[in-house]
Design a protein around this motif. Structure first.
Motif, PDB file in Angstrom:
ATOM      1  N   VAL A  64     -82.605 -34.890  18.788  1.00  0.00           N
ATOM      2  CA  VAL A  64     -83.221 -36.186  19.070  1.00  0.00           C
ATOM      3  C   VAL A  64     -82.261 -36.986  19.944  1.00  0.00           C
ATOM      4  CG1 VAL A  64     -84.076 -38.340  18.074  1.00  0.00           C
ATOM      5  CG2 VAL A  64     -84.549 -36.174  16.930  1.00  0.00           C
ATOM      6  N   THR A  65     -82.751 -37.448  21.081  1.00  0.00           N
ATOM      7  CA  THR A  65     -81.885 -38.135  22.042  1.00  0.00           C
ATOM      8  C   THR A  65     -82.134 -39.638  22.100  1.00  0.00           C
ATOM      9  OG1 THR A  65     -83.454 -37.355  23.720  1.00  0.00           O
ATOM     10  CG2 THR A  65     -81.380 -36.164  23.522  1.00  0.00           C
ATOM     11  N   SER A  66     -83.039 -40.146  21.270  1.00  0.00           N
ATOM     12  CA  SER A  66     -83.291 -41.586  21.226  1.00  0.00           C
ATOM     13  C   SER A  66     -83.756 -41.987  19.835  1.00  0.00           C
ATOM     14  CB  SER A  66     -84.358 -41.979  22.251  1.00  0.00           C
ATOM     15  OG  SER A  66     -84.781 -43.318  22.050  1.00  0.00           O
ATOM     16  N   ALA A  67     -83.306 -43.152  19.384  1.00  0.00           N
ATOM     17  CA  ALA A  67     -83.756 -43.667  18.086  1.00  0.00           C
ATOM     18  C   ALA A  67     -85.245 -43.977  18.090  1.00  0.00           C
ATOM     19  CB  ALA A  67     -82.961 -44.923  17.735  1.00  0.00           C
ATOM     20  N   GLN A  68     -85.830 -44.157  19.274  1.00  0.00           N
ATOM     21  CA  GLN A  68     -87.272 -44.429  19.351  1.00  0.00           C
ATOM     22  C   GLN A  68     -88.075 -43.268  18.768  1.00  0.00           C
ATOM     23  OE1 GLN A  68     -88.321 -47.291  20.078  1.00  0.00           O
ATOM     24  NE2 GLN A  68     -87.076 -48.253  21.650  1.00  0.00           N
ATOM     25  N   THR A  69     -87.580 -42.043  18.901  1.00  0.00           N
ATOM     26  CA  THR A  69     -88.278 -40.881  18.343  1.00  0.00           C
ATOM     27  C   THR A  69     -88.423 -41.024  16.839  1.00  0.00           C
ATOM     28  OG1 THR A  69     -87.583 -39.365  20.089  1.00  0.00           O
ATOM     29  CG2 THR A  69     -88.127 -38.392  17.970  1.00  0.00           C
ATOM     30  N   ALA A  70     -87.332 -41.346  16.164  1.00  0.00           N
ATOM     31  CA  ALA A  70     -87.378 -41.495  14.702  1.00  0.00           C
ATOM     32  C   ALA A  70     -88.217 -42.695  14.293  1.00  0.00           C
ATOM     33  CB  ALA A  70     -85.957 -41.625  14.154  1.00  0.00           C
ATOM     34  N   ARG A  71     -88.281 -43.699  15.135  1.00  0.00           N
ATOM     35  CA  ARG A  71     -89.028 -44.905  14.805  1.00  0.00           C
ATOM     36  C   ARG A  71     -90.530 -44.720  14.990  1.00  0.00           C
ATOM     37  NH1 ARG A  71     -90.615 -49.961  17.153  1.00  0.00           N
ATOM     38  NH2 ARG A  71     -90.129 -49.241  19.254  1.00  0.00           N
ATOM     39  N   LEU A  72     -90.930 -43.953  16.010  1.00  0.00           N
ATOM     40  CA  LEU A  72     -92.342 -43.893  16.403  1.00  0.00           C
ATOM     41  C   LEU A  72     -93.061 -42.605  16.014  1.00  0.00           C
ATOM     42  CD1 LEU A  72     -91.987 -45.428  19.984  1.00  0.00           C
ATOM     43  CD2 LEU A  72     -92.880 -46.549  17.949  1.00  0.00           C
ATOM     44  N   GLY A  76     -75.722 -40.211  20.035  1.00  0.00           N
ATOM     45  CA  GLY A  76     -75.356 -41.571  19.674  1.00  0.00           C
ATOM     46  C   GLY A  76     -75.512 -41.859  18.197  1.00  0.00           C
ATOM     47  N   GLU A  77     -74.673 -42.759  17.704  1.00  0.00           N
ATOM     48  CA  GLU A  77     -74.679 -43.088  16.284  1.00  0.00           C
ATOM     49  C   GLU A  77     -75.927 -43.861  15.881  1.00  0.00           C
ATOM     50  OE1 GLU A  77     -73.644 -42.541  12.659  1.00  0.00           O
ATOM     51  OE2 GLU A  77     -72.333 -41.810  14.267  1.00  0.00           O
ATOM     52  N   ALA A  78     -76.482 -44.671  16.793  1.00  0.00           N
ATOM     53  CA  ALA A  78     -77.706 -45.407  16.461  1.00  0.00           C
ATOM     54  C   ALA A  78     -78.871 -44.452  16.209  1.00  0.00           C
ATOM     55  CB  ALA A  78     -78.058 -46.383  17.579  1.00  0.00           C
TER      56      ALA A  78
END
Length: 233
Positions: A53-61, A76-78
């Motif tokens: 996963v390269t963006s926190a948006q994936t986990a959010r959406l 990234g840690e976020a």
């Protein structure tokens, strides 16, 4: 004290604003994009050794419940924190780009990787991994009117991606750039902003804290590397 303008999408913009306020800065949030989910078909988890996963948006959406048993790797840690909050017990965070975390996945002995990402993603050098990339969200342009109405004549602008840099360059004509300083998350994001800015610098590593350390000095009228700020045009 120059105002700080945060251009990244929510919820990241809020996190950056909170960190900036803790440093005594005056942040203004003007997101240039808004994330929205895409329809996608989830392949069976058994086809893969790991999740990337390269963006926190994936986990959010996206609904990632089916993949919680896989070791998860995050840029990234976020993004890693977002995966942990989504119920993933095994998360490895990288502090580089997608290619760097791909090398870590190879080193850990994995082969078949599911990469859930945005519609547009930076190239990843993943050999010899077999990576299936599926877009689960897209970034919808927004904020043009807000930027035109609220962008100060003199300000420090945080640019968190090449996409944001390119959009900023489109929205702000060169004649209006002279009092504005750019702090970018990477050389690629910096290059996308184009020229004509009062000064322009990228963080030595792609992290919010490094960007804010540079921005704090510029907001105070100092060079990000010591002394007085200089014109980088």
């Amino acid at each position: 004290m120059k105002p700080l303008v945060i251009l990244r999408p929510e919820p990241g913009a809020g996190r950056t604003a909170a960190r900036a306020e803790a440093l005594g800065l005056s942040p203004l949030r003007v997101p240039l994009f808004e994330a929205e989910p895409l329809p996608w078909q989830a392949p069976p988890a058994g086809q893969f050794d790991a999740l990337l996963v390269t963006s926190a948006q994936t986990a959010r959406l996206a609904n990632l419940r089916a993949y919680r048993a896989l070791p998860a790797y995050a840029v990234g840690e976020a993004t890693a924190d977002a995966l942990r909050q989504a119920g993933f017990p095994r998360v490895t965070a990288g502090d580089g780009d997608g290619s760097a975390i791909a090398a870590r996945i190879v080193g850990d002995g994995h082969d078949r990787v599911l990469h859930l990402a945005g519609e547009s993603v930076a190239p990843i050098e993943g050999r010899p991994l077999r990576i299936m990339r599926i877009p689960v969200y897209r970034m919808r342009p927004t904020g043009a009117a807000a930027l035109e109405e609220s962008l100060p004549d003199v300000a420090v602008l945080l640019v968190h991606s090449p996409r944001a840099g390119a959009r900023l360059a489109t929205l702000v004509p060169e004649a209006a750039r002279m009092g504005k300083h750019i702090v970018a998350i990477s050389p690629a994001a910096l290059a996308a902003c184009g020229g004509g800015w009062a000064s322009a610098v990228s963080a030595e590593r792609p992290a919010d804290d490094r960007m804010l350390a540079l921005a704090a000095r510029l907001c105070e009228g100092l060079s990000p590397y010591g002394g007085h700020a200089t014109d980088a045009r």
